[in-house]
Design a protein around this motif. Structure first.
Motif, PDB file in Angstrom:
ATOM      1  N   GLU A  69     -67.388-124.386  56.427  1.00  0.00           N
ATOM      2  CA  GLU A  69     -66.762-125.313  55.480  1.00  0.00           C
ATOM      3  C   GLU A  69     -65.415-125.825  55.996  1.00  0.00           C
ATOM      4  OE1 GLU A  69     -67.002-122.072  55.259  1.00  0.00           O
ATOM      5  OE2 GLU A  69     -65.080-121.265  54.593  1.00  0.00           O
ATOM      6  N   LEU A  72     -64.710-126.060  59.553  1.00  0.00           N
ATOM      7  CA  LEU A  72     -64.864-126.201  61.013  1.00  0.00           C
ATOM      8  C   LEU A  72     -64.296-124.985  61.746  1.00  0.00           C
ATOM      9  CD1 LEU A  72     -64.051-130.015  61.547  1.00  0.00           C
ATOM     10  CD2 LEU A  72     -66.261-128.931  61.140  1.00  0.00           C
ATOM     11  N   ALA A 116     -61.392-125.563  64.706  1.00  0.00           N
ATOM     12  CA  ALA A 116     -60.555-126.776  64.626  1.00  0.00           C
ATOM     13  C   ALA A 116     -59.085-126.426  64.388  1.00  0.00           C
ATOM     14  CB  ALA A 116     -61.079-127.703  63.535  1.00  0.00           C
ATOM     15  N   GLY A 117     -58.692-125.233  64.800  1.00  0.00           N
ATOM     16  CA  GLY A 117     -57.264-124.895  64.718  1.00  0.00           C
ATOM     17  C   GLY A 117     -56.999-123.790  63.739  1.00  0.00           C
ATOM     18  N   ALA A 118     -55.714-123.465  63.629  1.00  0.00           N
ATOM     19  CA  ALA A 118     -55.321-122.535  62.570  1.00  0.00           C
ATOM     20  C   ALA A 118     -55.605-123.229  61.242  1.00  0.00           C
ATOM     21  CB  ALA A 118     -53.846-122.208  62.705  1.00  0.00           C
ATOM     22  N   ILE A 125     -54.862-125.010  58.309  1.00  0.00           N
ATOM     23  CA  ILE A 125     -53.655-125.759  57.908  1.00  0.00           C
ATOM     24  C   ILE A 125     -53.359-125.515  56.424  1.00  0.00           C
ATOM     25  CG2 ILE A 125     -52.635-128.069  57.740  1.00  0.00           C
ATOM     26  CD1 ILE A 125     -54.563-128.863  60.092  1.00  0.00           C
ATOM     27  N   LEU A 139     -47.716-113.622  61.015  1.00  0.00           N
ATOM     28  CA  LEU A 139     -49.000-114.285  60.801  1.00  0.00           C
ATOM     29  C   LEU A 139     -49.636-114.604  62.159  1.00  0.00           C
ATOM     30  CD1 LEU A 139     -50.897-115.635  58.607  1.00  0.00           C
ATOM     31  CD2 LEU A 139     -49.704-117.765  59.166  1.00  0.00           C
ATOM     32  N   PHE A 140     -50.795-114.100  62.411  1.00  0.00           N
ATOM     33  CA  PHE A 140     -51.561-114.301  63.650  1.00  0.00           C
ATOM     34  C   PHE A 140     -51.048-113.527  64.856  1.00  0.00           C
ATOM     35  CE2 PHE A 140     -53.363-118.788  62.634  1.00  0.00           C
ATOM     36  CZ  PHE A 140     -54.085-118.230  61.599  1.00  0.00           C
ATOM     37  N   TYR A 165     -65.182-129.069  68.656  1.00  0.00           N
ATOM     38  CA  TYR A 165     -63.720-129.033  68.675  1.00  0.00           C
ATOM     39  C   TYR A 165     -63.168-127.642  68.996  1.00  0.00           C
ATOM     40  CZ  TYR A 165     -64.081-133.504  66.235  1.00  0.00           C
ATOM     41  OH  TYR A 165     -64.363-134.800  65.908  1.00  0.00           O
ATOM     42  N   LEU A 224     -59.428-126.898  68.959  1.00  0.00           N
ATOM     43  CA  LEU A 224     -58.131-127.562  68.744  1.00  0.00           C
ATOM     44  C   LEU A 224     -57.083-126.540  68.306  1.00  0.00           C
ATOM     45  CD1 LEU A 224     -59.387-130.661  66.703  1.00  0.00           C
ATOM     46  CD2 LEU A 224     -59.056-130.452  69.198  1.00  0.00           C
ATOM     47  N   GLU A 245     -56.321-122.305  71.773  1.00  0.00           N
ATOM     48  CA  GLU A 245     -55.547-121.124  72.200  1.00  0.00           C
ATOM     49  C   GLU A 245     -56.440-119.876  72.232  1.00  0.00           C
ATOM     50  OE1 GLU A 245     -52.537-122.115  69.140  1.00  0.00           O
ATOM     51  OE2 GLU A 245     -51.088-121.707  70.716  1.00  0.00           O
ATOM     52  N   GLU A 252     -50.872-129.844  67.390  1.00  0.00           N
ATOM     53  CA  GLU A 252     -49.871-129.333  66.440  1.00  0.00           C
ATOM     54  C   GLU A 252     -48.706-130.289  66.232  1.00  0.00           C
ATOM     55  OE1 GLU A 252     -51.279-127.543  68.893  1.00  0.00           O
ATOM     56  OE2 GLU A 252     -51.721-125.508  68.199  1.00  0.00           O
ATOM     57  N   ILE A 290     -45.214-129.230  64.152  1.00  0.00           N
ATOM     58  CA  ILE A 290     -45.002-127.894  64.735  1.00  0.00           C
ATOM     59  C   ILE A 290     -45.407-127.927  66.214  1.00  0.00           C
ATOM     60  CG2 ILE A 290     -45.226-126.606  62.561  1.00  0.00           C
ATOM     61  CD1 ILE A 290     -48.168-125.923  63.464  1.00  0.00           C
TER      62      ILE A 290
HETATM   63  N1  CO8 Z   1     -57.486-126.145  58.782  1.00  0.00           N
HETATM   64  C1  CO8 Z   1     -58.080-126.179  57.565  1.00  0.00           C
HETATM   65  N2  CO8 Z   1     -59.157-126.914  57.273  1.00  0.00           N
HETATM   66  C2  CO8 Z   1     -59.661-127.678  58.255  1.00  0.00           C
HETATM   67  C3  CO8 Z   1     -59.112-127.699  59.560  1.00  0.00           C
HETATM   68  C4  CO8 Z   1     -57.976-126.874  59.808  1.00  0.00           C
HETATM   69  N3  CO8 Z   1     -57.411-126.796  61.026  1.00  0.00           N
HETATM   70  N4  CO8 Z   1     -59.834-128.555  60.317  1.00  0.00           N
HETATM   71  C5  CO8 Z   1     -60.807-129.047  59.532  1.00  0.00           C
HETATM   72  N5  CO8 Z   1     -60.708-128.525  58.287  1.00  0.00           N
HETATM   73  C6  CO8 Z   1     -61.559-128.814  57.120  1.00  0.00           C
HETATM   74  C7  CO8 Z   1     -61.252-130.183  56.544  1.00  0.00           C
HETATM   75  O1  CO8 Z   1     -60.133-130.123  55.687  1.00  0.00           O
HETATM   76  C8  CO8 Z   1     -62.556-130.481  55.829  1.00  0.00           C
HETATM   77  O2  CO8 Z   1     -62.579-129.772  54.618  1.00  0.00           O
HETATM   78  P1  CO8 Z   1     -62.920-130.576  53.219  1.00  0.00           P
HETATM   79  O3  CO8 Z   1     -64.338-131.035  53.423  1.00  0.00           O
HETATM   80  O4  CO8 Z   1     -62.768-129.512  52.183  1.00  0.00           O
HETATM   81  O5  CO8 Z   1     -61.943-131.683  53.138  1.00  0.00           O
HETATM   82  C9  CO8 Z   1     -63.611-129.850  56.724  1.00  0.00           C
HETATM   83  O6  CO8 Z   1     -62.919-128.890  57.538  1.00  0.00           O
HETATM   84  C10 CO8 Z   1     -64.276-130.851  57.654  1.00  0.00           C
HETATM   85  O7  CO8 Z   1     -63.263-131.526  58.371  1.00  0.00           O
HETATM   86  P2  CO8 Z   1     -63.157-133.130  58.466  1.00  0.00           P
HETATM   87  O8  CO8 Z   1     -63.751-133.755  57.246  1.00  0.00           O
HETATM   88  O9  CO8 Z   1     -61.732-133.461  58.799  1.00  0.00           O
HETATM   89  O10 CO8 Z   1     -64.124-133.381  59.718  1.00  0.00           O
HETATM   90  P3  CO8 Z   1     -64.079-134.603  60.733  1.00  0.00           P
HETATM   91  O11 CO8 Z   1     -65.323-134.498  61.527  1.00  0.00           O
HETATM   92  O12 CO8 Z   1     -63.808-135.883  60.019  1.00  0.00           O
HETATM   93  O13 CO8 Z   1     -62.798-134.330  61.667  1.00  0.00           O
HETATM   94  C11 CO8 Z   1     -61.324-132.971  63.036  1.00  0.00           C
HETATM   95  C12 CO8 Z   1     -62.780-133.224  62.538  1.00  0.00           C
HETATM   96  C13 CO8 Z   1     -60.888-134.124  63.946  1.00  0.00           C
HETATM   97  C14 CO8 Z   1     -61.369-131.688  63.852  1.00  0.00           C
HETATM   98  C15 CO8 Z   1     -60.365-132.862  61.833  1.00  0.00           C
HETATM   99  O14 CO8 Z   1     -60.910-131.926  60.900  1.00  0.00           O
HETATM  100  C16 CO8 Z   1     -59.000-132.378  62.199  1.00  0.00           C
HETATM  101  O15 CO8 Z   1     -58.193-133.133  62.712  1.00  0.00           O
HETATM  102  N6  CO8 Z   1     -58.686-131.084  61.915  1.00  0.00           N
HETATM  103  C17 CO8 Z   1     -57.372-130.512  62.138  1.00  0.00           C
HETATM  104  C18 CO8 Z   1     -57.125-130.276  63.614  1.00  0.00           C
HETATM  105  C19 CO8 Z   1     -55.746-129.709  63.827  1.00  0.00           C
HETATM  106  O16 CO8 Z   1     -54.732-130.326  63.565  1.00  0.00           O
HETATM  107  N7  CO8 Z   1     -55.674-128.465  64.367  1.00  0.00           N
HETATM  108  C20 CO8 Z   1     -54.417-127.785  64.646  1.00  0.00           C
HETATM  109  C21 CO8 Z   1     -54.036-126.925  63.479  1.00  0.00           C
HETATM  110  S1  CO8 Z   1     -52.427-126.183  63.671  1.00  0.00           S
HETATM  111  C22 CO8 Z   1     -52.688-124.869  64.677  1.00  0.00           C
HETATM  112  O17 CO8 Z   1     -53.773-124.609  65.125  1.00  0.00           O
HETATM  113  C23 CO8 Z   1     -51.478-124.023  64.971  1.00  0.00           C
HETATM  114  C24 CO8 Z   1     -51.832-122.813  65.849  1.00  0.00           C
HETATM  115  C25 CO8 Z   1     -50.678-121.858  65.921  1.00  0.00           C
HETATM  116  C26 CO8 Z   1     -50.880-120.708  64.980  1.00  0.00           C
HETATM  117  C27 CO8 Z   1     -49.749-119.812  65.004  1.00  0.00           C
HETATM  118  C28 CO8 Z   1     -49.476-119.263  63.620  1.00  0.00           C
HETATM  119  C29 CO8 Z   1     -48.325-118.321  63.610  1.00  0.00           C
END
Ligand code: CO8
Length: 258
Positions: free
Chosen positions: A23, A25, A63-65, A67, A83-84, A105, A107, A112, A132, A137
């Motif tokens: 749900e 990614l 798709a990342g931490a 958010i 955290l993490f 993805y 990401l 990492e 990020e 960040i």
């Molecule tokens: N966090 C939470 N939920 C997410 C994330 C995420 N990273 N990525 C996707 N989702 C959710 C979406 O919100 C969506 O949920 P809903 O249907 O409830 O709205 C569902 O997954 C499907 O995603 P999309 O509808 O966005 O799917 P698309 O195919 O349109 O897009 C993408 C895919 C391009 C991957 C897009 O989801 C996206 O850009 N995601 C975020 C990517 C991102 O910015 N990642 C970096 C996050 S920050 C990080 O990782 C920091 C690490 C350091 C941690 C250290 C902590 C101390």
């Protein structure tokens, strides 16, 4: 043990761990990271497991931490909860070989996590990125350090400052991934590579993993000395005698991890 965010299967001597939050990614929330750290430390202690594969779905490795979980955190929360941080340290402390099989993805924290593994096999649809910067960040579990070591400063800096994604082919050219596999065959291929590693002597596998990892932490002179001591030590094992005898006798070696 059943986990909420992971699916685990053991095939012969290979443990296959699938990140399982479709749900989101496979976004890494604290529960997932903690379950993954727990599963890896259990696999490390389980004598049946000789190699580990971590994978996600065909659409997303991760798709990342998460958010949504991170968005309300303060500096004080992060510093106090670490955290993490502790779970990331536990994941990188795994002694057995760990392969990341990345489709879709990878990401932010997902990229990492893949880089914390011993090597990355990429599906042809894999996309790597450290976006990020778009959230105000920077990478927080090793991305600025590991990506730079994998692909060099110029490409790492460009990716981390702009947040752009890298496709599988570019990732292979840049040395981020060991090779590219068709998405449909990714898990099968990763398990088959892990199977090959599982056939070797666990003593030399552990020594090889540690020596390669030391190359990130030591000067060349110190690293070569470390390798030499480890190489010499392997001549005290039965598996070295068996490996070389098997070669001379033109048969497959029967390693016993002794
Ligand atoms: N966090 C939470 N939920 C997410 C994330 C995420 N990273 N990525 C996707 N989702 C959710 C979406 O919100 C969506 O949920 P809903 O249907 O409830 O709205 C569902 O997954 C499907 O995603 P999309 O509808 O966005 O799917 P698309 O195919 O349109 O897009 C993408 C895919 C391009 C991957 C897009 O989801 C996206 O850009 N995601 C975020 C990517 C991102 O910015 N990642 C970096 C996050 S920050 C990080 O990782 C920091 C690490 C350091 C941690 C250290 C902590 C101390």
């Amino acid at each position: 043990m059943a986990y909420k965010t992971l699916l685990i299967e053991t095939k012969d001597n290979v443990e296959l761990i699938r990140l399982n939050r479709p749900e989101a990614l496979n976004a890494l929330n604290s529960e997932l990271l903690s379950e993954l750290a727990d599963a890896l430390s259990k696999a490390d202690l389980d004598p049946k497991v000789r190699a580990i594969v971590i994978t996600g779905s065909e659409k997303a490795f991760a798709a990342g931490a998460d958010i949504k979980e991170m968005s309300e955190k303060s500096y004080a929360d992060l510093a106090a909860e670490r955290l993490f941080a502790d779970d990331a340290d536990r994941i990188t402390a795994t002694r057995k070989p760990v392969i990341a099989a990345v489709a879709g993805y990878a990401l932010g924290g997902g990229c990492e996590l893949a880089m914390m593994c011993d090597f990355i096999l990429a599906a042809d649809n894999a996309k790597f990125g450290q976006p990020e910067i778009n959230l105000g960040i920077i990478p927080g579990i090793g991305g600025t350090q590991r990506l730079t070591r994998f692909v060099g400063k110029s490409k790492a800096m460009e990716m981390i400052l702009t947040g752009r994604f890298m496709e599988a082919e570019e990732a292979e050219r840049a040395g981020l991934v060991s090779r590219i596999v068709p998405a449909k065959k990714l898990v099968e291929e990763a398990v088959s590579v892990a199977d090959k590693i599982a056939e070797k002597s666990a003593i030399s596998v552990a020594a090889a993993k540690e020596a390669v990892n030391r190359s990130y932490e030591m000067t060349l002179t110190e690293g070569v000395r470390f390798e030499r001591a480890s190489f010499q030590g392997l001549f005290a094992t039965e598996d070295q005698k068996e490996g070389m005898a098997a070669f001379a006798e033109k048969r497959e070696p029967q390693f016993r991890d002794k």
